[in-house]
Scaffold this active site. Structure first.
Site: not given
Length: 740
Positions: A76-77
């Site tokens: 996700e990051d």
């Protein structure tokens, strides 16, 4: 921040045969990927997945789950990819990390459909592997613990989201410890004033009763030891949100709550639980109605314990929970503890699913079934929230089958819980052998027998009575099917008559190839659209017969102000008088007119505001979404439809002597304004066996009042007889029917 070796030591403490290399690789990989990223608190971002992993070690979860926790934000990051994670950690861990990435947000301020879709994904992923939910809940718990560093508006959104979805979901999965902490953290941000007040009062009470709590712990332990039972007795205080919600639910002050303090008695085995109960009940008086055996009848989230309330040594009420150590761990950790107690424990390369013997699994399976039953995502979300928030009652079928229902459930919910077909054909019930209304609120231990009738369908009003998602969904679906069937039948009749008047023959087979052309998925949908007035019968006729020339009659007022209406045949240029839409010129409806029996008919029919009764010459107006509205032919309201000839439908009464149906009619009276007038009017109406459905009164002048009365009569003769008797009354100046 926890160091790498500390994390390994935590897991090794309860799992000596752990794969230490997996944890080390996950720790280093996540730390490198998150690099210099920072959280809102100013801490390194990597501290978050590390704390999530620490929370999961408290549940004694396997190293694969801990590794997923460390990696859950990498896709996700960071620049990490699923392919890379698969190569380093294996495809199963990669699948779980990607699944958690897709479930990143359940945003309550987003559109409901989007929220419902995210919740659907979460439940489906949990059904595949419960580790998804365990990591997701641990992730949310750490975010809530550090929520104070977020902006105020974001704090409120996340807190409401936690209270509405995550906390009750943890409770449904049996993770009571996590549920309580999530609720209290959310409560702190949602209603800070109430949180601070209750926390302060609880601290005062804890200090004031500290000696009493120690005395009860000591007395209980010694009493049980003297009877050969080794037990661990601990006092506990209700959490702030639990106190607040009980005060709100029961409208009590904090001083009126009798169970702020309770005691847990942990014993060696199930037999010792019941022996302990006997010793306690023989020693102290019990409070009636405050005993529950969740060992023999576990809750839906697999919670098992015995609850009882006694009048303690200082004459105060004391709540006791008696359970084994395993029951205690399952009460705190729910599905996580279930997974630990499974034979063989975890296998990082295999999905971890709930046992089919688990009540939590049963709830999850039923909830996922709603995915197929709900017509839209919002419906599914509504039903799931209903299921999440409810406490339980336990009822029985006549054959002894146990049915768990939300508190406040009715026999309607019970019938649908047994089987959808039983709910759909339910017409009555017996509770503990007595015939009772279907709206009766069920209690623990009730035996419920459902009375069925072949061909029965559930009234749509049941939807507001039922409280379970399954019952509401089934009632709504049955109503849709019934309404669709009615409109479909009406649509077919309209098309048959339209085709017949044009010298054509209607058949479903002829319409089938043209379904796409008229903008519908199947024959039933198209017919129902015609019945609802959303699709013109003339458009269908032209779709089937493209060479058809419209020769419909146009309805116009009579010349010279003559009362009545006329049709102009646009094809032949002929004018002939017709009091309705009759095609035979006799003043009576044509033989191909649609028969109307009343509002209770199997067609979607309603009457105009002024009503219509058998004996009236009537016409039907097909209004989009409403079906046919019936008007007397002299009704001034029909003028509004002069420019919509395609919506006029030829209808006729279909009444026989055996029918016991009243029909609506509206009358207007001018009466003398004096005492007793209303009573005299009502007595006259009642003496004629006429029902008053509604009545309104308006002052016309100082001496006169205007009454508008909605009546229900058998037919036109019955109505005229009533009007004649009203005219004969001295208090009535004028009376007339309100339809011209």
């Amino acid at each position: 921040m926890m160091r790498q070796y500390e994390l390994v030591e935590r897991v090794a403490a309860y799992k000596p045969d752990l794969d230490e290399g997996l944890l080390n690789r996950a720790y280093v990989y996540a730390m490198q990927k998150h690099g210099s990223q920072m959280r809102a608190s100013g801490d390194p971002y990597f501290s978050h997945p590390l704390e999530v992993a620490a929370i999961l070690t408290e549940m004694h979860l396997d190293e694969a789950t801990i590794a997923v926790a460390l990696l859950h934000d990498t896709i996700e990051d960071t620049d990490a990819t699923r392919k890379e994670i698969d190569q380093i950690f294996g495809s199963k861990i990669g699948q779980l990390v990607e699944g958690l990435t897709k479930l990143k947000r359940l945003d309550l301020v987003s559109k409901k459909a989007e929220q419902a879709e995210n919740l659907r994904k979460l439940l489906l992923a949990v059904a595949d592997d419960i580790r998804v939910l365990l990591v997701k809940l641990a992730d949310r718990l750490h975010n809530m613990r550090t929520l104070g560093h977020m902006r105020e508006d974001k704090r409120a959104r996340i807190a409401h989201e936690t209270m509405d979805i995550y906390a009750p979901l943890a409770g449904r999965m049996g993770m009571q410890g996590m549920r309580e902490e999530l609720e209290n953290l959310a409560f702190r941000h949602i209603n800070r004033e109430a949180y601070d007040t209750i926390t302060e009062r609880l601290a005062e009470l804890r200090e004031r009763h500290a000696e009493t709590i120690e005395t009860i712990e000591r007395d209980l332990t010694e009493r049980l030891h003297a009877n050969g039972i080794e037990a661990k007795v601990t006092g506990r205080q209700k959490k702030p949100y639990s106190v607040f919600s009980k005060m709100q639910r029961k409208a009590l002050s904090l001083e009126q709550l009798s169970d702020i303090f309770g005691f847990r008695v942990i014993v060696g085995d199930e037999d010792a639980c019941y022996r302990t109960l006997g010793i306690i009940h023989r020693t102290w008086p019990t409070v009636p109605g405050r005993f529950k055996d969740y060992i023999s009848t576990p809750k839906q989230n697999d919670y098992r314990s015995i609850h009882t309330t006694i009048v303690g040594p200082s004459r105060q009420r004391v709540e006791l929970q008696i359970r084994t150590q395993q029951m205690h761990e399952i009460a705190d950790y729910g599905i996580a503890a279930h997974a630990v107690y499974k034979d063989g424990g975890f296998d990082q390369n295999k999905p971890v699913v709930l046992s089919k013997d688990s009540n939590a699994y049963g709830w999850l399976r039923r909830t996922i079934e709603l995915l197929a039953e709900a017509d839209n995502p919002q419906e599914f979300l509504e039903h799931t929230k209903l299921e999440l928030f409810q406490d339980q009652v336990f009822c029985f079928t006549p054959k002894g089958r146990l049915i768990a229902l939300p508190r406040g459930a009715t026999p309607i919910d019970f019938a649908y819980a047994v089987h959808t077909d039983i709910g759909d054909t339910c017409v009555g019930c017996k509770v503990n052998g007595r015939t009772m209304p279907l709206v009766t609120e069920l209690r623990n231990g009730d035996e419920v027998e459902i009375i069925r009738a072949k061909g029965a369908t559930p009234p749509q009003a049941w939807e507001s009575v039922a409280i379970t998602g399954k019952a509401r969904s089934a009632i709504r679906r049955a109503a849709r099917i019934s309404i669709r069937r009615q409109y479909s039948g009406l649509g077919q009749q309209i098309l048959e008559r339209t085709f017949a008047r044009s010298g054509k023959s209607f058949s479903r087979d002829a319409l089938k190839p043209l379904i796409g052309k008229v903008g519908h998925r199947d024959i039933e949908d198209a017919l129902a659209a015609v019945g609802r007035g959303e699709l013109s019968s003339q458009d269908v006729l032209r779709a089937v017969h493209p060479d058809y020339q419209d020769s419909r009659a146009k309805r116009v007022p009579g010349p010279g102000g003559e009362k009545g209406w006329f049709n102009i045949d646009t094809a032949a240029g002929m004018i002939f008088r017709v009091p309705g839409l009759a095609t035979n010129g006799s003043g009576e409806p044509g033989t191909d007119a649609i028969p109307i029996r009343g509002v209770g008919d199997d067609l979607p029919v309603r009457f105009g505001p002024d009503g219509a009764v058998p004996g009236d010459r009537i016409v039907g107006i097909l209004e989009p979404g409403k079906g046919i509205t019936i008007y007397p032919i002299q009704s001034p309201a029909l003028i509004a439809f002069d420019d919509e000839p395609e919506n006029w439908v030829d209808v006729r009464w279909d009444i026989d002597a055996g029918m016991n149906t009243r029909f609506p009619a509206r009358i207007a009276l001018a009466v003398i304004n004096e005492p007793g007038t209303l009573a005299e009017v009502a007595e006259t109406i009642a003496a004629n066996d006429v029902n008053i459905h509604n009545l309104s009164m308006t002052a016309m002048a100082e001496d006169f009042t205007r009454m508008i009365v909605d009546l229900e009569v058998w037919d036109l003769q019955h109505l005229n007889r009533t009007l004649s008797q009203l005219r004969a009354k001295p208090c009535v100046s004028e009376v007339s029917r309100m339809n011209g």
